[in-house]
Write a protein that holds these residues in place. Structure first.
Motif, PDB file in Angstrom:
ATOM      1  N   PHE A   1      24.673  86.265  23.909  1.00 53.43           N
ATOM      2  CA  PHE A   1      23.102  85.345  24.575  1.00 53.43           C
ATOM      3  C   PHE A   1      22.579  85.774  25.361  1.00 53.43           C
ATOM      4  O   PHE A   1      22.653  86.641  26.230  1.00 53.43           O
ATOM      5  CB  PHE A   1      23.951  84.382  25.581  1.00 53.43           C
ATOM      6  CG  PHE A   1      25.494  83.731  24.424  1.00 53.43           C
ATOM      7  CD1 PHE A   1      25.133  82.985  23.191  1.00 53.43           C
ATOM      8  CD2 PHE A   1      26.531  84.034  24.989  1.00 53.43           C
ATOM      9  CE1 PHE A   1      26.225  82.151  22.378  1.00 53.43           C
ATOM     10  CE2 PHE A   1      27.914  82.781  24.238  1.00 53.43           C
ATOM     11  CZ  PHE A   1      27.504  82.563  23.354  1.00 53.43           C
ATOM     12  N   VAL A   2      20.782  85.012  25.484  1.00 57.41           N
ATOM     13  CA  VAL A   2      20.294  85.605  26.048  1.00 57.41           C
ATOM     14  C   VAL A   2      19.786  84.446  27.045  1.00 57.41           C
ATOM     15  O   VAL A   2      19.760  83.157  26.049  1.00 57.41           O
ATOM     16  CB  VAL A   2      18.695  86.039  25.137  1.00 57.41           C
ATOM     17  CG1 VAL A   2      17.570  86.194  26.267  1.00 57.41           C
ATOM     18  CG2 VAL A   2      19.323  87.815  24.991  1.00 57.41           C
ATOM     19  N   TRP A   3      19.415  84.067  27.811  1.00 61.70           N
ATOM     20  CA  TRP A   3      19.150  82.639  28.593  1.00 61.70           C
ATOM     21  C   TRP A   3      17.295  82.990  28.752  1.00 61.70           C
ATOM     22  O   TRP A   3      17.241  84.047  29.947  1.00 61.70           O
ATOM     23  CB  TRP A   3      19.794  83.040  30.021  1.00 61.70           C
ATOM     24  CG  TRP A   3      19.849  81.506  30.442  1.00 61.70           C
ATOM     25  CD1 TRP A   3      19.134  81.468  32.242  1.00 61.70           C
ATOM     26  CD2 TRP A   3      19.751  80.282  30.795  1.00 61.70           C
ATOM     27  NE1 TRP A   3      20.060  80.093  32.926  1.00 61.70           N
ATOM     28  CE2 TRP A   3      19.818  79.781  31.639  1.00 61.70           C
ATOM     29  CE3 TRP A   3      20.608  79.994  29.449  1.00 61.70           C
ATOM     30  CZ2 TRP A   3      20.342  78.584  31.391  1.00 61.70           C
ATOM     31  CZ3 TRP A   3      20.851  78.625  29.583  1.00 61.70           C
ATOM     32  CH2 TRP A   3      20.603  77.835  30.868  1.00 61.70           C
ATOM     33  N   ALA A   4      16.925  82.638  28.299  1.00 62.64           N
ATOM     34  CA  ALA A   4      15.812  82.389  28.576  1.00 62.64           C
ATOM     35  C   ALA A   4      14.976  81.119  29.532  1.00 62.64           C
ATOM     36  O   ALA A   4      15.096  80.178  29.450  1.00 62.64           O
ATOM     37  CB  ALA A   4      14.597  82.083  27.156  1.00 62.64           C
ATOM     38  N   THR A   5      13.557  81.693  30.015  1.00 63.33           N
ATOM     39  CA  THR A   5      13.071  80.962  31.449  1.00 63.33           C
ATOM     40  C   THR A   5      12.170  79.945  30.773  1.00 63.33           C
ATOM     41  O   THR A   5      11.345  81.534  30.424  1.00 63.33           O
ATOM     42  CB  THR A   5      13.150  80.815  32.678  1.00 63.33           C
ATOM     43  OG1 THR A   5      14.539  81.548  32.961  1.00 63.33           O
ATOM     44  CG2 THR A   5      12.689  80.081  33.609  1.00 63.33           C
TER      45      THR A   5
END
Ligand SMILES: Cc1ncc(COP(=O)(O)O)c(C=O)c1O
Length: 449
Positions: A356-360
């Motif tokens: 997973f990548v967590w984007a803002t």
């Protein structure tokens, strides 16, 4: 004379009998449920995700391992041989604690992360999800506090909510949980007299943030919890899926009494076997076994023996390497695409392993409000609100790279970047109208966990 029932069978055979209708959607027992069931509601975004599973949609939402990378013929042979050679054992009830030989093999797997454990302290569970459920069942009374990273794994939040725990989030950054935030939160809760039952943490390649707790902080987290007498639940399904270097030592490695460790074969083999485990101090282990027996009597002997056979006869370490290479290529595809296609105001984490990548998103954008538009543009993600128990996280989204091929990942990011740019234009024209208040755990289905 032909009895009537033969005639009915004939009708069925020819498909002439109308399909049974589904019952009424009105819930006649709505006032009879236990209080803990009131929080169990399907997320409103589930319907959207049903659309998102269509082939034309690039799903950066699902957390499904890429099981196609397994040699499926080998799995087929292994299972068929198991039935032929050990059918009477494989198809029989087993022990509540799990197959003893598999528990030994699980200890070999945990040794890769510096854990020296005895098979007697392992309980085999139906995935680590069941271990989470059993732990929560034996520790939580309604209103008890569970500490968890913010954001945290949606499946764990759903379990905590089902047992009416109060989840208090601890801040995290790109090095994992922030020790100062942990210490301050524990102090504040203790001062307020709130009963903290445990800290739930995912130290490696966290779901959903993709970040890993650094070495120095591991010791700090252990020290803080030990001083405060807070049990740690270390959930580690992705620890062996690191892209660089050796696996990190587990929190449990140097602390046999203060940590319950949860492991799983779902990501290193296949989730369909539903085999995970808990490694716990003796007294907790005893309670877990009793809770396991009351839940399901015993785990499936069949899948436990199949996993045991796989570990005994197949090059499982090589298979994990194959998975790692595959996921690394997809991680690179996602990061490259984000770098070249996303508006500069969007930021994201850079995972060293896992899924997973967590984007803002930029100020004023709400990922849950954007999701229907993204799905209309044939790309899906999981909105950040699903990973907080208090409805925060609206500016975030989880992007998974585990399932789509690299080309599809790039195409998905291209579509998503277009949607975000449009949203930014709307925001600039009309202000931040699309930001909404959210509440509760937004639980998507298992394929999206
Ligand atoms: C952090 C975390 N814990 C636990 C689980 C549950 O996995 P399983 O029950 O398949 O072992 C998942 C699944 O995605 C997960 O991401």
């Amino acid at each position: 004379m032909t009895p009537r029932r033969w005639a009915v069978t004939e009708e069925l055979d020819h498909g002439q009998t109308p399909a049974p209708t589904q019952g009424s959607r009105i819930d006649a027992y709505v006032d009879r449920y236990a209080a803990r069931a009131t929080g169990m509601v399907a997320s409103e975004i589930r319907a959207l995700f049903a659309v998102a599973s269509r082939p034309e949609v690039v799903s950066l939402a699902g957390g499904m391992p890429y099981v196609t990378a397994l040699p499926l013929d080998m799995v087929g042979e292994l299972v068929s041989e198991l039935v032929t050679r050990r059918g009477p054992v494989a198809l029989q009830y087993g022990s509540g604690q799990g197959d003893p030989h598999l528990r030994e093999q699980i200890c070999d797997v945990m040794r890769l992360e510096g854990i020296q454990a005895a098979a007697d302290d392992v309980v085999v569970t139906v995935g680590s999800q069941q271990a989470l459920d059993l732990i929560t069942r034996i520790f939580i009374d309604p209103g008890d506090v569970v500490l968890a990273e913010g954001p945290s794994y949606v499946g764990a939040l759903g379990t905590f909510s089902a047992y009416q725990a109060k989840v208090v989030h601890i801040a995290m950054d790109d090095q994992g949980i922030v020790p100062e935030s942990l210490a301050q939160t524990i102090y504040a809760l203790e001062t307020a007299g709130a009963p903290i039952k445990f800290l739930y943490t995912i130290p490696n390649f966290q779901n959903p943030a993709g970040v890993t707790l650094n070495i120095a902080r591991r010791q700090q987290v252990l020290d803080i919890c030990q001083r405060a007498g807070v049990l740690i639940i270390e959930d580690n399904p992705y620890g062996l899926l690191g892209f660089d270097g050796e696996p990190m030592p587990a929190l449990r490695a140097d602390n046999a009494d203060g940590v319950v460790y949860l492991g799983s074969f779902s990501k290193t083999l296949a989730p369909g076997f539903r085999v995970g485990w808990a490694l716990a101090p003796h007294a907790i282990r005893d309670k877990l076994v009793l809770a396991m027996e009351s839940a399901v009597l015993s785990h499936s002997s069949f899948t436990q023996l199949a996993v045991g056979q796989y570990l005994a006869t197949q090059p499982w370490r090589e298979q994990i390497k194959t998975f790692r290479e595959l996921y690394r290529e997809r991680r690179d595809a996602l990061l490259d695409a984000l770098e070249s296609l996303m508006p500069p105001e969007v930021t994201w984490t850079r995972p060293g392993g896992g899924f997973f990548v967590w984007a803002t998103l930029p100020e004023g954008l709400d990922s849950k409000a954007i999701l229907p538009r993204a799905v209309a543009e044939r790309v899906a993600f999981v909105p950040g609100t699903g990973f907080f128990s208090d409805g925060s996280g609206a500016r975030h989204m989880r992007l998974s790279y585990c399932y789509p091929e690299p080309d599809r990942i790039r195409e998905g990011v291209r579509r998503l970047a277009g949607v975000i740019e449009q949203e930014m234009q709307l925001r600039d024209t009309f202000g931040t109208g699309s930001v909404r208040e959210h509440s509760g755990v937004d639980t998507p289905g298992p394929d999206l966990a």
